[in-house]
Scaffold this active site. Structure first.
Site, short mmCIF file in Angstrom:
data_model
loop_
_atom_site.label_atom_id
_atom_site.label_comp_id
_atom_site.label_asym_id
_atom_site.label_seq_id
_atom_site.Cartn_x
_atom_site.Cartn_y
_atom_site.Cartn_z
N ASN A 37 0.81 -1.21 0.00
CA ASN A 37 0.00 0.00 0.00
C ASN A 37 0.85 1.27 0.00
OD1 ASN A 37 -2.40 1.38 0.07
ND2 ASN A 37 -2.85 0.98 2.22
N HIS A 122 -15.11 -4.90 10.76
CA HIS A 122 -14.82 -3.59 11.34
C HIS A 122 -16.09 -2.84 11.65
CE1 HIS A 122 -10.55 -2.90 9.49
NE2 HIS A 122 -10.70 -4.13 9.94
N ARG A 147 -14.05 -5.72 15.33
CA ARG A 147 -13.07 -4.70 15.73
C ARG A 147 -13.82 -3.38 15.91
NH1 ARG A 147 -8.17 -2.08 12.12
NH2 ARG A 147 -9.69 -0.43 11.79
N TYR A 159 -7.69 7.86 12.41
CA TYR A 159 -7.39 6.80 11.44
C TYR A 159 -8.21 5.54 11.75
CZ TYR A 159 -4.98 3.52 8.48
OH TYR A 159 -4.72 2.59 7.52
N ASP A 210 -7.78 -1.70 17.55
CA ASP A 210 -6.50 -1.44 16.88
C ASP A 210 -5.98 -0.06 17.30
OD1 ASP A 210 -4.38 -1.23 15.13
OD2 ASP A 210 -5.51 -1.87 13.36
N HIS A 212 -3.10 1.13 16.14
CA HIS A 212 -2.34 1.67 15.00
C HIS A 212 -1.01 2.28 15.42
CE1 HIS A 212 -6.46 1.63 13.08
NE2 HIS A 212 -5.72 0.93 12.23
N GLU A 236 -4.53 -4.44 19.35
CA GLU A 236 -3.62 -4.58 18.19
C GLU A 236 -2.65 -3.42 18.07
OE1 GLU A 236 -5.79 -5.56 14.69
OE2 GLU A 236 -4.46 -4.39 13.39
N GLU A 262 1.17 -6.65 11.32
CA GLU A 262 0.74 -6.39 9.94
C GLU A 262 1.82 -5.72 9.11
OE1 GLU A 262 -2.80 -4.05 10.84
OE2 GLU A 262 -1.82 -2.29 10.02
N ARG A 283 0.09 -11.19 13.40
CA ARG A 283 -0.81 -10.73 12.34
C ARG A 283 -0.13 -10.55 10.98
NH1 ARG A 283 -3.17 -6.54 12.05
NH2 ARG A 283 -5.08 -7.42 11.23
N HIS A 312 -3.65 -10.20 8.97
CA HIS A 312 -4.09 -8.94 8.38
C HIS A 312 -4.95 -9.24 7.15
CE1 HIS A 312 -2.49 -4.87 6.59
NE2 HIS A 312 -3.63 -4.70 7.22
N ASP A 316 -6.39 -3.41 1.33
CA ASP A 316 -5.21 -3.24 0.49
C ASP A 316 -4.48 -4.57 0.24
OD1 ASP A 316 -4.87 -2.31 3.35
OD2 ASP A 316 -2.76 -2.57 2.85
N GLU A 339 -8.71 -11.32 9.79
CA GLU A 339 -9.39 -10.05 9.51
C GLU A 339 -10.10 -10.14 8.16
OE1 GLU A 339 -6.76 -6.69 9.03
OE2 GLU A 339 -8.38 -5.25 9.43
N TRP A 402 3.64 5.79 13.82
CA TRP A 402 2.69 5.12 12.91
C TRP A 402 2.92 3.65 13.00
CZ3 TRP A 402 -1.59 4.79 10.63
CH2 TRP A 402 -1.79 4.00 9.50
C1 CS2 Z 1 -5.34 -1.71 9.69
C2 CS2 Z 1 -5.13 -1.41 8.23
O1 CS2 Z 1 -6.64 -3.54 9.03
C3 CS2 Z 1 -5.89 -3.11 9.88
O2 CS2 Z 1 -5.61 -3.70 10.89
O3 CS2 Z 1 -4.28 -1.47 10.52
O4 CS2 Z 1 -6.04 -0.41 7.90
C4 CS2 Z 1 -3.76 -0.90 7.85
O5 CS2 Z 1 -3.51 0.33 8.45
C5 CS2 Z 1 -3.65 -0.84 6.36
O6 CS2 Z 1 -3.84 -2.11 5.83
C6 CS2 Z 1 -2.32 -0.27 5.93
O7 CS2 Z 1 -2.08 -0.51 4.60
MG MG Z 2 -4.15 -2.93 12.10
#
Ligand code: CS2
Ligand code: MG
Length: 402
Positions: A37, A122, A147, A159, A210, A212, A236, A262, A283, A312, A316, A339, A402
């Protein structure tokens, strides 16, 4: 049997995907996902310029040897670009092997260990009320695991939370967007949110969250502790994971299970995390962690240390990656959760596939190989469009984790 051709297909049916298709002299073909991504074209070039020429004439049955050849032969080991490229080759070779054998790939991995693959969806929203509605919608669709993410009050653009009722798309702008982050506001809000969700939906629904990578270990420890009454299945990406030892601190302070991986691309990214039992779910994904061959190695290592898989599966990762993930998920002994963010109809049309969702489970295709393909003509109708993940800054403008 010999590999006669391999080509990279870049397409954007709503979001970008990179696919490798391998052809053989006996007419059997295989596909692999190579999507990274926001850095898609780097992997496309790595494959076209440096990998495809090495594949021509090779025996597609030699999956392990090809993996080692591309990994060791490059001299420059690991890294997301290299490992996504190797993953694409590896996935395509497993697809070919399954088709030649006349069996779905999971049969070649040892056969079924379960009837279906439990997935989580989600539930996200602008307010806690919106989120409760979304959790109810998922439960009504049969999801057993959800989630839960909500916009943090007082911050614009959290996010992982979509605008309006639109499905959430991680890479949403031609240049990276920016959002503000406040750890204080976040930490004060999340336990309240989970108190409401748990009270409304009772003890049986699996709940996940999550972070992040936005916290420090001690902040993550405080969050894990505050969430203990709501019995999360996992918390997560609590912190960025370059420093694997950082997870010792989280582990020492909370019994909330931890999931991470991920952004990992190699078993070495989680050697301490798994070896010291600092996490509960790993993950990593087929596409970013070196394909079926390497991800299975990670899962086997995890199985020795009471760590389960939690792959994951955001949008994407293409339907090719999902098809491959499900073959692994259904066969490994230490599966945890998968997921599942459904793709758009346009993406599903470009990648016709045989997996299906039913009663909270995804079921892998029963077709020989991976049970997925790429419609190249349709793919060509959707040219690449630059799209990037957003970045986060603290309220004073400092670029944040991040
Ligand atoms: C996220 C994703 O699905 C997840 O757990 O963290 O949105 C992730 O940020 C994206 O796949 C990044 O490309
Ligand atoms: Mg994630």
């Amino acid at each position: 049997m010999r590999i006669t051709d391999a080509r990279v297909i870049v397409t954007c049916p709503g979001r970008n995907f990179v696919t490798l298709k391998i052809e053989t002299d006996e007419g059997v073909t295989g596909v692999g996902d190579a999507t990274l991504n926001g850095r898609e074209l780097a992997v496309a070039a790595y494959l076209t310029e440096h990998v495809v020429p090495l594949l021509i004439g090779r025996d597609p049955a030699r999956i392990e040897d090809t993996w080692q050849y591309l990994y060791k032969g490059a001299y420059w080991r690991r890294g997301p670009v290299t490992m996504s490229a190797i993953a694409a080759v590896d996935t395509a070779l497993w697809d070919i092997k399954g088709k030649v054998a006349g069996l779905p790939v999971y049969q070649l991995l040892g056969g079924r260990s379960r009837e279906g693959v439990t997935v989580y969806g989600h539930a996200n929203g602008e307010t806690a009320d919106d989120v409760l509605e979304e959790v109810a919608r998922h439960r009504d669709q049969g999801f057993r695991a959800v989630r839960v993410q909500a916009a943090v009050p007082g911050l614009t653009g959290t996010y992982g939370v979509s605008k309006g009722k639109l499905p959430y798309e991680p890479a949403d702008a031609a240049l990276p967007g920016e959002s503000a982050w406040s750890t204080e506001r976040y930490l004060n809000f999340v336990p309240e949110l989970f108190a409401r969700v748990r009270a409304e939906f009772g003890p049986d629904l699996k709940l996940l969250h999550d972070v992040h990578h936005r916290l420090t270990p001690i902040e993550a420890a405080r969050l894990g502790l505050a969430l203990e009454p709501y019995a999360l299945t996992w918390l997560e990406d609590p912190v960025p994971a370059e420093l694997q030892e950082g997870f010792r601190l989280i582990r020492n302070h909370t019994r909330t299970p931890i999931a991470v991986g991920e952004v990992f691309n190699s078993i070495w990214d989680c050697q301490t995390l798994i070896g010291e039992q600092l996490i509960d779910y790993i993950r990593a994904s087929v596409v970013h962690a070196g394909g079926i061959t390497h991800l299975r190695r990670i899962f086997d290592f995890a199985a020795l240390h009471h760590v389960r898989s939690g792959s994951h599966g955001a949008t994407d990762l293409s339907p090719i990656c999902m098809s491959a993930a499900l073959q692994l998920d259904v066969s490994i002994p230490n599966f945890g959760l998968q997921e599942y963010m459904p793709h758009t109809p346009e993406t599903d049309a470009v990648f016709p596939h045989g997996y299906r969702f039913e009663d909270g489970y995804l079921h892998p295709s029963e077709e020989p190989g991976l049970g997925v393909d790429v419609d190249e003509e349709l793919a060509a109708a959707y040219p690449y469009r630059p799209a990037y993940l957003p970045v986060a800054r603290l309220e004073d403008g400092t670029l944040h984790s991040w």
